[in-house]
Motif scaffolding. Sequence first.
Motif, PDB file in Angstrom:
ATOM      1  N   UNK B 124       0.789  -1.230   0.000  1.00 14.19           N
ATOM      2  CA  UNK B 124       0.000   0.000   0.000  1.00 14.19           C
ATOM      3  C   UNK B 124       0.817   1.275   0.000  1.00 14.19           C
ATOM      4  N   UNK B 125       0.164   2.336   0.402  1.00 14.94           N
ATOM      5  CA  UNK B 125       0.732   3.685   0.444  1.00 14.94           C
ATOM      6  C   UNK B 125       2.131   3.718   1.066  1.00 14.94           C
ATOM      7  N   UNK B 126       2.264   3.067   2.202  1.00 18.52           N
ATOM      8  CA  UNK B 126       3.514   3.158   2.956  1.00 18.52           C
ATOM      9  C   UNK B 126       4.680   2.581   2.139  1.00 18.52           C
ATOM     10  N   UNK B 127       4.449   1.425   1.542  1.00 17.61           N
ATOM     11  CA  UNK B 127       5.503   0.778   0.758  1.00 17.61           C
ATOM     12  C   UNK B 127       5.889   1.637  -0.442  1.00 17.61           C
ATOM     13  N   UNK B 128       4.883   2.173  -1.118  1.00 24.16           N
ATOM     14  CA  UNK B 128       5.148   2.947  -2.333  1.00 24.16           C
ATOM     15  C   UNK B 128       5.861   4.255  -2.010  1.00 24.16           C
ATOM     16  N   UNK B 129       5.444   4.896  -0.918  1.00 27.29           N
ATOM     17  CA  UNK B 129       6.102   6.142  -0.549  1.00 27.29           C
ATOM     18  C   UNK B 129       7.544   5.873  -0.121  1.00 27.29           C
ATOM     19  N   UNK B 130       7.791   4.704   0.478  1.00 29.71           N
ATOM     20  CA  UNK B 130       9.160   4.358   0.868  1.00 29.71           C
ATOM     21  C   UNK B 130      10.034   4.204  -0.391  1.00 29.71           C
ATOM     22  N   UNK B 131       9.466   3.599  -1.411  1.00 30.75           N
ATOM     23  CA  UNK B 131      10.206   3.447  -2.674  1.00 30.75           C
ATOM     24  C   UNK B 131      10.480   4.797  -3.326  1.00 30.75           C
ATOM     25  N   UNK B 132       9.468   5.642  -3.310  1.00 33.58           N
ATOM     26  CA  UNK B 132       9.619   6.962  -3.909  1.00 33.58           C
ATOM     27  C   UNK B 132      10.711   7.741  -3.175  1.00 33.58           C
ATOM     28  N   UNK B 133      10.668   7.697  -1.847  1.00 31.47           N
ATOM     29  CA  UNK B 133      11.653   8.419  -1.043  1.00 31.47           C
ATOM     30  C   UNK B 133      13.061   7.890  -1.318  1.00 31.47           C
ATOM     31  N   UNK B 134      13.183   6.563  -1.446  1.00 31.20           N
ATOM     32  CA  UNK B 134      14.509   5.963  -1.610  1.00 31.20           C
ATOM     33  C   UNK B 134      15.087   6.203  -2.999  1.00 31.20           C
ATOM     34  N   UNK B 135      14.240   6.365  -3.995  1.00 33.71           N
ATOM     35  CA  UNK B 135      14.740   6.435  -5.376  1.00 33.71           C
ATOM     36  C   UNK B 135      14.604   7.817  -6.014  1.00 33.71           C
ATOM     37  N   UNK B 136      13.678   8.631  -5.532  1.00 33.46           N
ATOM     38  CA  UNK B 136      13.384   9.909  -6.187  1.00 33.46           C
ATOM     39  C   UNK B 136      13.575  11.120  -5.281  1.00 33.46           C
ATOM     40  N   UNK B 137      13.756  10.908  -3.980  1.00 37.06           N
ATOM     41  CA  UNK B 137      13.767  12.058  -3.068  1.00 37.06           C
ATOM     42  C   UNK B 137      14.950  11.984  -2.109  1.00 37.06           C
ATOM     43  N   UNK B 138      14.959  12.928  -1.151  1.00 38.52           N
ATOM     44  CA  UNK B 138      16.053  13.006  -0.181  1.00 38.52           C
ATOM     45  C   UNK B 138      17.407  13.159  -0.873  1.00 38.52           C
ATOM     46  N   UNK B 139      17.402  13.951  -1.910  1.00 34.29           N
ATOM     47  CA  UNK B 139      18.652  14.262  -2.622  1.00 34.29           C
ATOM     48  C   UNK B 139      18.465  15.621  -3.289  1.00 34.29           C
ATOM     49  N   UNK B 140      19.580  16.179  -3.781  1.00 36.14           N
ATOM     50  CA  UNK B 140      19.452  17.446  -4.502  1.00 36.14           C
ATOM     51  C   UNK B 140      18.833  17.178  -5.875  1.00 36.14           C
ATOM     52  N   UNK B 141      18.222  18.214  -6.406  1.00 40.71           N
ATOM     53  CA  UNK B 141      17.674  18.148  -7.756  1.00 40.71           C
ATOM     54  C   UNK B 141      18.792  17.820  -8.750  1.00 40.71           C
TER      55      UNK B 141
END
Lengths: 332, 332
Positions: B124-141
């Motif tokens: 669900x939501x939690x798993x998908x947001x974890x993937x998004x955070x790990x691969x697309x976020x928490x980094x500079x543009x």
Amino acid sequence: MPVGRQALFVVLWLVLGLAFPATARAQAAQADPLPSWSDGPVKQAIVGFVSRVTTQGSPDFLPVEERVAVFDNDGTLWQEKPAVQGAFLAERVRALADKDPSLRKKQPYKAVLEGDLDTLMEGGEKALMELLAATHANMTQEQFLADVREFLKTARHPKLGVPYTQLAYQPMLELLQYLRDNGFQTWISSGGGIDFMRVFSEEVYGIAPQQVIGSSLAEKYEERGGRQVLWREPRVDHLNDKEGKPVGNDLHIGRSPVFVAGNVRSGGDIAMLGASQERRGPSFQLLIHHDDAAREFAYEEKDGASLRAAKEGGWTVVSMRDDWKTVFSGTP
Amino acid sequence: MPVGRQALFVVLWLVLGLAFPATARAQAAQADPLPSWSDGPVKQAIVGFVSRVTTQGSPDFLPVEERVAVFDNDGTLWQEKPAVQGAFLAERVRALADKDPSLRKKQPYKAVLEGDLDTLMEGGEKALMELLAATHANMTQEQFLADVREFLKTARHPKLGVPYTQLAYQPMLELLQYLRDNGFQTWISSGGGIDFMRVFSEEVYGIAPQQVIGSSLAEKYEERGGRQVLWREPRVDHLNDKEGKPVGNDLHIGRSPVFVAGNVRSGGDIAMLGASQERRGPSFQLLIHHDDAAREFAYEEKDGASLRAAKEGGWTVVSMRDDWKTVFSGTP
């Protein structure tokens, strides 16, 4: 009550929107691309930069797609006393009070009608969001744009007596044209409402709506009254001020501007001017200083942050008094 | 666990990003502006519309500034099996697992590595947001864009063996060029990430980054490691799908598109196609139907909503099998 992030959207226009200006006059133009700019180091710096980045073979040469110029609006491209969107908000409140006179005795409407900024600020976030909702939201995008168009057609600057659209700065109009003639895209990035500015940006500045970046309310596309419409929600989606400007610029432009212009007022342009220096390669920062009490206004920031940042960053500071032969685009 | 609005951002790419495609081939082009389009009612409708809105004196004539064309990307301008951003996400997870092998046994990473969509959706939501955070976020543009650039350089379509950037649809590239030759601005409006697409939009489609609209994460401009940077937050700011598309279009373009193209898949383009019919004056809606199992794929929507909307709205439906002589832009 403290004023939160959402309501800053309103404060931004209102603080100056309720203040009234002094005097101002304009002049005519001649032949060179920047005829309203006095000869001197500021004009030389602008022309020198544009020449360096557009001359094939120059180490600073920029291909056309990288020639992106971004301008703040209020106080940078046109006058901001009053902030035009603040005047629009006040005018909408007057129209609402004409329909429902009980508003004249009700806060925060009463405070707006009386130009009583202290009472307004005491009302805090709640009062400001109520004003935003009543004047800018809970309507279709189409209706809002029609309201703005009507306002710009009929409203006059309270002291100068001319339409606001005649109070763009003539030297900045010349600068926009000069940059476009040299292959630059010209953009606006302002704390003002993105939709509000798009109504006049093409006519006043020659800047197409898609090159306007600003603060925005959340919108929804949904059915209302049997039609699918864009509906303006009473909720701030993006506040395009200070650190919000580099974010808005990235969202809309997708590459770093190389020529950025802002003005001294509330430090609102420091982040965007500074961000352009983080890019690899050449960049130019222009900061307008309002020091012309005779022809426009003389005002400073309480903390002097913008001028200090300009000094530290080596930005080019424009003295309206010394560097501009003419101030306004409209009649003298 | 139910999947919420935020995680739809990931689902959008992942559902098709983990599916693998069949076969596909390309051909060469000739002389007329749309050589890869078969002669017939679809090609005639396109050429007829462009002719009507660009002919001075025609009742449907549109001034250049109103000639705005907007295209969905995945499945409309290039193939979507797999969705390229889904493949990117999976590739990033593989790179993370190479650095930290414990991820191979940990959900939701394990499910991605094994292409196990059912387990992923159960997370669900939690798993998908974890993937998004790990691969697309928490980094500079800047870092994110470098990751995407590297991926596009090295990744190959799992079945066709060519770079994804060679899998644009040749007839659509011709259509983009034809519209630009007739004074249209060409835009992308896609559920894909706005920054992801901007890395290749200019090279693949001739569409500049500022004319790309997509889903976005929230960004902050702040100090990290002694520098001011644009930082990608693990939070969805805008989901540019279904009713989000007219909203994204309004935010970026500020006027209603007159030519809109989407495709049959999940009903994601119905709102944007329909919205263009709400404008006053002429408009054109193009819907790509994937019915070419031999050269690309044949797939339908479970509920048939897009084709039904096309019928009701009088939109022009493209049969890839019948209306396109060539499918892909890359080598045959």
